[in-house]
Design an enzyme around this catalytic site. Structure first.
Site, PDB file in Angstrom:
ATOM      1  N   SER A 153      -2.514 -15.793  -4.321  1.00 55.95           N
ATOM      2  CA  SER A 153      -3.302 -15.449  -5.151  1.00 55.95           C
ATOM      3  C   SER A 153      -2.251 -13.355  -6.143  1.00 55.95           C
ATOM      4  CB  SER A 153      -4.759 -14.716  -4.774  1.00 55.95           C
ATOM      5  OG  SER A 153      -4.135 -13.333  -4.049  1.00 55.95           O
ATOM      6  N   LYS A 154      -3.385 -13.463  -7.066  1.00 47.83           N
ATOM      7  CA  LYS A 154      -2.324 -11.864  -7.237  1.00 47.83           C
ATOM      8  C   LYS A 154      -2.560 -11.077  -7.073  1.00 47.83           C
ATOM      9  CE  LYS A 154      -4.556 -13.404 -12.014  1.00 47.83           C
ATOM     10  NZ  LYS A 154      -6.027 -14.486 -11.624  1.00 47.83           N
ATOM     11  N   ARG A 155      -2.791 -11.284  -5.782  1.00 46.85           N
ATOM     12  CA  ARG A 155      -2.377  -9.345  -4.708  1.00 46.85           C
ATOM     13  C   ARG A 155      -1.314  -9.908  -3.666  1.00 46.85           C
ATOM     14  NH1 ARG A 155      -7.432 -11.531  -4.468  1.00 46.85           N
ATOM     15  NH2 ARG A 155      -7.744 -12.185  -6.808  1.00 46.85           N
ATOM     16  N   ASN A 156      -1.007 -11.063  -3.308  1.00 49.08           N
ATOM     17  CA  ASN A 156       0.053 -11.195  -2.305  1.00 49.08           C
ATOM     18  C   ASN A 156       0.828 -12.413  -2.543  1.00 49.08           C
ATOM     19  OD1 ASN A 156      -1.219 -13.840  -2.091  1.00 49.08           O
ATOM     20  ND2 ASN A 156      -1.797 -13.678  -0.370  1.00 49.08           N
TER      21      ASN A 156
END
Length: 485
Positions: A257-260
């Site tokens: 995802s955008k976070r990782n």
RNA sequence: GGCCCCGUCGUCUAGCGGCCUAGGACUCUGGCUUCUCAAGCCAGCUACGAGGGUUCGAAUCCCUUCGGGGCUACCA
């Protein structure tokens, strides 16, 4: 499945730039359609207009084109079942929703979000499965009047019958969901706008989609979709076939995802990954051709791809392997292709002019072959070639400290001596002259002698091959740089 | 919590009862080559989560367990 032609759809909800997971799905959708000679349909799921913007939609279209995943039906190309933006199909969904109401398959629900939330909390506390409790399944006329008088705007909810839903997933086999865990779900918001649950099913039926390949996260929503098919009167034999693809995960073991990790395809494009490398790598995430082949072109992919060979287990995204494949793809480029891919990068970095001058074009085309096998991303080209397009090189301080000492003065002086009168200025002659003068006569180690010259000429102790670089740079500028240190 | 999915080298995978003392690729390590960096070539490390079955025989079938993940919205 009757005898309809195979039609596979890619239906993203562009709430941001398309990411790696989306593209992997799109690739499989595309490859399967092409493999079977079927139709690849592209549809935009923008029923949640608070999250999907026109810019994201335009970016999604652009990204798919860039990757070479061309579609037969969808935005821009049209088709017999358009429009292909769900936001332009609102009347269709409204019509079906009211029909479901008439048929008794769906009903108006007057519960407010706050009430629902409160009841969900109660269910959780008492250990029940949270979900709609069916309160509004039957509402008396006076209650309905009262709710309306109170100003409540109802949503439309689908009635889930007792029992269970069983379907065959091509990747996972038979899947059964007990309706006790599939509560009545909302089809239409209080403001009259449709939800995914309604639109996706209606469109797949109306657009005659035969195969639904999508992310595993949608697996548990499949019974709801099937429920809509039933309400629409579709015969079970005509339901689309489902294939739920495993996730692409980030390095931290959660769904990518955008976070990782770097997820946005736009990022890969800026870095200089080739579309074919991205597709090749992504194809290997969850699928394999069955033999030991790994380097595949897009058309080979479409020839070989079958759903049966898709894995059920999630795959971790590995940047190193992507880079390796990208390097392979770059090395496989013809000079002209390589030039076409390189130019925008050189221009954006202002290494060459826009438009490029004929002189610069000549230099670039001479220099590209000597760097082709030493880059893994197109973004590495500008810094690697910059020394050819500047009057005064930027000397890397570290390289200077390491190789330009007292000894180097002598080396460079000698180099100037033998290079100045050289009859022909090509890398073989340069190589020969320097080797004779520095290695044979001065007895220097090649590594040491050439490193000093390399730093003086290119600015760094890491550079494209030295003699070729000097040849391209030209005698005049080469000698000037040697004299300058 | 409930429901569901998944489980072979560090990573992606091959394997669909005997061909497996588990193959390939990437990574990593060592070497060769060498004007740097790469590329290339050679070699090496490393895996069937665990426990029960079934079977003459299991990575392959069944069960349990553990682990990871997803869903549980008037998001998709």
């Amino acid at each position: 499945m009757s005898n309809r032609p195979i039609k596979v759809r890619f239906a993203p909800s562009p709430t941001g730039d398309l990411h790696v997971g989306n593209i992997r799905t799109a690739l499989f959708d595309w490859a399967y359609a092409r493999h079977t000679g079927g139709i690849f349909l592209f549809r935009i799921e923008d029923t949640d207009r608070s999250r999907v913007t026109d810019e994201y939609i335009a970016a999604a279209i652009d990204t798919l084109k860039w990757l070479g995943l061309n579609w037969d039906e969808g935005p821009e190309v049209g088709g017999a079942h358009g429009p292909y933006l769900q936001s332009q199909r609102l009347e269709i969904y409204a019509k079906w929703a009211s029909r479901f109401i008439e048929q008794g398959d769906a009903y108006y629900c007057y519960c407010t979000p706050e009430e629902l939330e409160a009841r969900r909390e109660e269910q959780k506390e008492s250990g029940q499965a949270p979900g709609y409790d069916g309160k509004c399944r039957s509402v008396s006329d006076e209650n309905r009047a009262r709710y309306t008088a109170e100003g409540r705007e109802p949503v439309i909810r689908m009635r889930m019958p007792e029992g269970s839903t069983t379907f065959h997933d091509v990747i996972r086999g038979e899947c059964t969901f007990d309706h006790n865990f599939v509560p009545d779900f909302v089809l239409v918001r209080a403001d009259g706008s449709p939800l995914y649950t309604l639109a996706v099913a209606v469109d797949d039926v109306l657009m005659e989609v035969t195969h639904i390949l999508r992310g595993e996260d949608l697996l548990s929503s499949t019974p709801r979709q099937i429920r809509v098919y039933q309400a629409m009167g579709v015969a079970p034999a005509d339901y689309p076939l489902f294939a739920h693809l495993p996730f692409v995960m980030g390095t931290d073991n959660a769904k990518l995802s955008k976070r990782n990790g770097e997820t946005s395809i736009a990022w890969y494009r800026e870095q200089g990954f080739l579309p074919e490398a991205i597709c090749n790598y992504l194809a290997l995430l969850g699928w394999s051709p069955g033999d030991d082949r790994e380097n595949l072109t897009l058309s080979e992919l479409s020839e070989l791809f079958t759903i049966e060979r898709v894995n059920a287990n999630p795959a971790r995204f590995d940047m190193k392997k992507l880079e390796n494949i990208n390097g392979d793809k770059i090395r496989a480029l013809t000079l002209d292709q390589f030039y076409q891919w390189s130019l925008p990068f050189l221009q954006r970095a202002k290494v060459v002019a826009t438009p490029i001058t004929p002189e610069q074009e000549l230099v670039v085309k001479r220099a590209l072959p000597i760097i082709q096998e030493r880059i893994i991303k197109l973004g590495e080209i500008p810094p690697m070639l910059a020394f050819l397009f500047t009057e005064k090189v930027d000397l890397d301080p570290e390289s200077v400290a390491k190789y330009l000492d007292g000894e180097s003065k002598r080396i460079i002086a000698r180099a100037i001596d033998v290079l100045t009168p050289l009859p022909t200025w090509d890398h073989q002659s340069i190589d020969g002259a320097l080797r004779t003068a520095l290695i044979d006569e001065l007895g220097l180690k090649p590594r040491l002698a050439f490193s000093a010259i390399r730093v003086a000429v290119t600015g760094s102790h890491i550079s494209p091959p030295l003699f070729e670089s000097m040849e391209i740079l030209g005698r005049e500028r080469t000698l000037a740089r040697l004299a300058a240190v």
